[in-house]
Design an enzyme around this catalytic site. Structure first.
Site, PDB file in Angstrom:
ATOM      1  N   ASN A 134      11.183 -13.853 106.718  1.00 56.77           N
ATOM      2  CA  ASN A 134      10.016 -12.969 106.715  1.00 56.77           C
ATOM      3  C   ASN A 134      10.321 -11.582 106.171  1.00 56.77           C
ATOM      4  OD1 ASN A 134       7.988 -14.611 107.572  1.00 56.77           O
ATOM      5  ND2 ASN A 134       8.193 -14.123 109.736  1.00 56.77           N
TER       6      ASN A 134
ATOM      7  N   GLU B  60      15.455 -36.138  93.408  1.00 58.75           N
ATOM      8  CA  GLU B  60      16.272 -35.375  92.460  1.00 58.75           C
ATOM      9  C   GLU B  60      16.695 -34.033  93.034  1.00 58.75           C
ATOM     10  OE1 GLU B  60      15.349 -35.133  88.193  1.00 58.75           O
ATOM     11  OE2 GLU B  60      13.907 -36.713  88.580  1.00 58.75           O
TER      12      GLU B  60
ATOM     13  N   THR C  38       7.563 -24.306 119.341  1.00 59.36           N
ATOM     14  CA  THR C  38       7.035 -25.552 118.775  1.00 59.36           C
ATOM     15  C   THR C  38       7.735 -25.883 117.461  1.00 59.36           C
ATOM     16  OG1 THR C  38       4.896 -24.973 119.738  1.00 59.36           O
ATOM     17  CG2 THR C  38       4.921 -26.762 118.146  1.00 59.36           C
TER      18      THR C  38
ATOM     19  N   ASN D  51       2.095 -15.486 103.700  1.00 64.03           N
ATOM     20  CA  ASN D  51       1.861 -16.924 103.529  1.00 64.03           C
ATOM     21  C   ASN D  51       1.375 -17.262 102.122  1.00 64.03           C
ATOM     22  OD1 ASN D  51       2.661 -17.300 106.141  1.00 64.03           O
ATOM     23  ND2 ASN D  51       0.602 -17.358 106.987  1.00 64.03           N
TER      24      ASN D  51
ATOM     25  N   THR E 154       9.866 -11.717 116.288  1.00 60.71           N
ATOM     26  CA  THR E 154       8.655 -11.972 117.080  1.00 60.71           C
ATOM     27  C   THR E 154       8.981 -12.407 118.508  1.00 60.71           C
ATOM     28  OG1 THR E 154       8.585 -14.224 116.219  1.00 60.71           O
ATOM     29  CG2 THR E 154       7.215 -12.596 115.101  1.00 60.71           C
TER      30      THR E 154
END
Length: 448
Positions: free
Chosen positions: A208, A256, A147, A230, A181
């Protein structure tokens, strides 16, 4: 007004990083999980201009994030719908399908993802209609998932068509060298990078494995969970966006970033470093002077992607300070860094340091292992060393594609096999671009 729409979340990684970010934003602005102000506040922290960049105030005094959550399967978004922050988000901004992309870029881009596209664009259009002066979009997604890669790149393509000149910044989770994964991550990463190369203006990559090591070494977490990762990523995203949301002496807006960090349109992958990353037990033993945290940003242990900037050259650097920082200390710290021989700048860009200062100190979420500190710095640097990340993923792609392993799953979803070779050639060209940019320009001048 200079509003930013967060397409927080395309896929599982994007949604979970989005959760961590909005929890942190709410705390920083003094907004409760139900969307109303904390007791004792008459208006959110950050001033009228600041908080409205990310939040829309309704007639009843509720603050609603300018954000859309998107996933092809409902599990992760159902957690948002039933979690602590369920009342913060507009229900129509949480968009989920019924079947996932099965780690397959083609499912996210051509079949399952395309079915949701109209709903997502419709929702984004409604949010943009509430903005007085939309500044751009902030994406969070993974490059390795189906996804995140497939639908993420499809959305970026569409937003380029619908909102041509608006800035599009990405926070992209790059497949970690050791922590994998899924087997087909190299395919998804190469395909999505090829598709988004001309549509994203600036892509901040997060790896990760690099964050695992930070959690282990700096935060003393023996087995870091995705929630720990996270929370750390959210601190970085918050630092990058702090100057949009709070007042400071040197504010930086979305445009910027690309003006100062992207010398050529294709070379738009700055390396992100953050300091200090301290556990609560160590916090009181560190002085965290401006000089110390600035130097720490140039250490490989504080980077969000595994690569060695000491062998690369810096094209441009942006230092975003937060908290108790004065300009004079920053100038001294930067001068010391430039005098060190370890930091090599390309010869065609000798000065190369953009500085932003935001007076709002960093906030730590209650369940985070990070300690609260009085000042922090986030460094965004466009360095040729990040080409290592592309080399690694290209090599893994080549090993699998030489045997045509797993290709039938992609072709079965309506994708043409030629797209693989086209995408791989584009990334080979990207690697060459980095080599050319790092080459000294003196040799070229002698030819004239």
């Amino acid at each position: 007004m200079r509003e930013v729409i967060s397409v927080n979340a395309v896929g599982q990684a994007g949604c979970q990083i989005g959760n961590a970010c909005w929890e942190l934003y709410s705390l920083e602005h003094g907004i409760r999980p139900d969307g109303y102000l904390q007791e004792g506040l008459t208006k959110p922290k950050g001033g009228e201009e600041g908080f409205s960049t990310f939040f829309n105030e309704t007639g009843s005094g509720k603050f609603v994030p300018r954000a859309v959550y998107v996933d092809l399967e409902p599990n992760v978004i159902d957690e948002v719908r039933t979690g602590a922050y369920r009342e913060l988000f507009h229900p129509e901004q949480l968009i989920s399908g019924k079947e996932d992309a099965a780690n397959n870029y083609a499912r996210g881009h051509y079949t399952v993802g395309r079915e949701l596209l109209d709903d997502i664009l419709d929702r984004i259009r409604k949010i943009s209609d509430q903005c007085d002066g939309l500044q751009g979009f902030l994406f969070t997604h993974s490059l390795g998932g189906g996804t995140g890669s497939g639908l993420g790149s499809l959305l970026l393509e569409q937003l380029s068509i619908d909102y041509g000149k608006k800035s599009k910044l990405e926070f992209a989770v790059y497949p970690a060298p050791q922590v994998s994964t899924s087997v087909v991550e190299p395919y998804n990463t190469v395909l999505t990078t090829h598709t988004t190369l001309e549509h994203a203006d600036c892509t901040f990559m997060v790896d990760n494995e690099a964050i695992y090591e930070m959690c282990k070494k700096n935060l003393d977490i023996s087995r870091p969970s995705f929630a720990n990762l996270n929370n750390l990523i959210a601190q970085v995203v918050s630092s990058v966006t702090a100057s949009l949301r709070f007042d400071g002496s040197l504010n930086v807006d979305l445009n910027e970033f690309q003006t100062n960090l992207v010398p050529y349109p294709r070379i738009h992958f700055p390396l992100v470093s953050y300091a200090p990353i301290l556990s609560k037990s160590k916090a009181h033993h560190e002085s965290n002077s401006v000089g110390e945290i600035t130097n720490a940003c140039f250490e490989p242990g504080n980077q969000m992607v595994k690569c060695d900037p000491r062998v690369g050259k810096y094209m441009a650097t942006c230092l975003l300070y937060r908290g108790d920082v004065v300009t004079r200390d920053v100038q001294t710290a930067v001068a010391q860094v430039k005098n060190k021989k370890t930091v090599q700048l390309v010869d065609w860009c000798p000065t190369g340091f953009k500085i932003g200062i935001c007076y709002e100190p960093p906030t730590a979420t209650p369940n985070s292992q990070l300690s609260s500190v009085s000042r922090a710095v986030c460094m965004l640097s466009n360095t040729t060393a990040i080409a290592d990340a592309w080399k690694r993923i290209d090599r893994k792609f080549d090993l699998m594609y030489a045997k045509r392993a797993f290709v039938h799953w992609y072709v079965g979803e309506g994708m043409e096999e030629g797209e693989f070779t086209e995408a791989r050639e584009d990334l080979a060209a990207l690697e060459r671009d980095y080599i050319e940019v790092g080459a000294d320009s003196y040799a070229d001048e002698e030819e004239f």
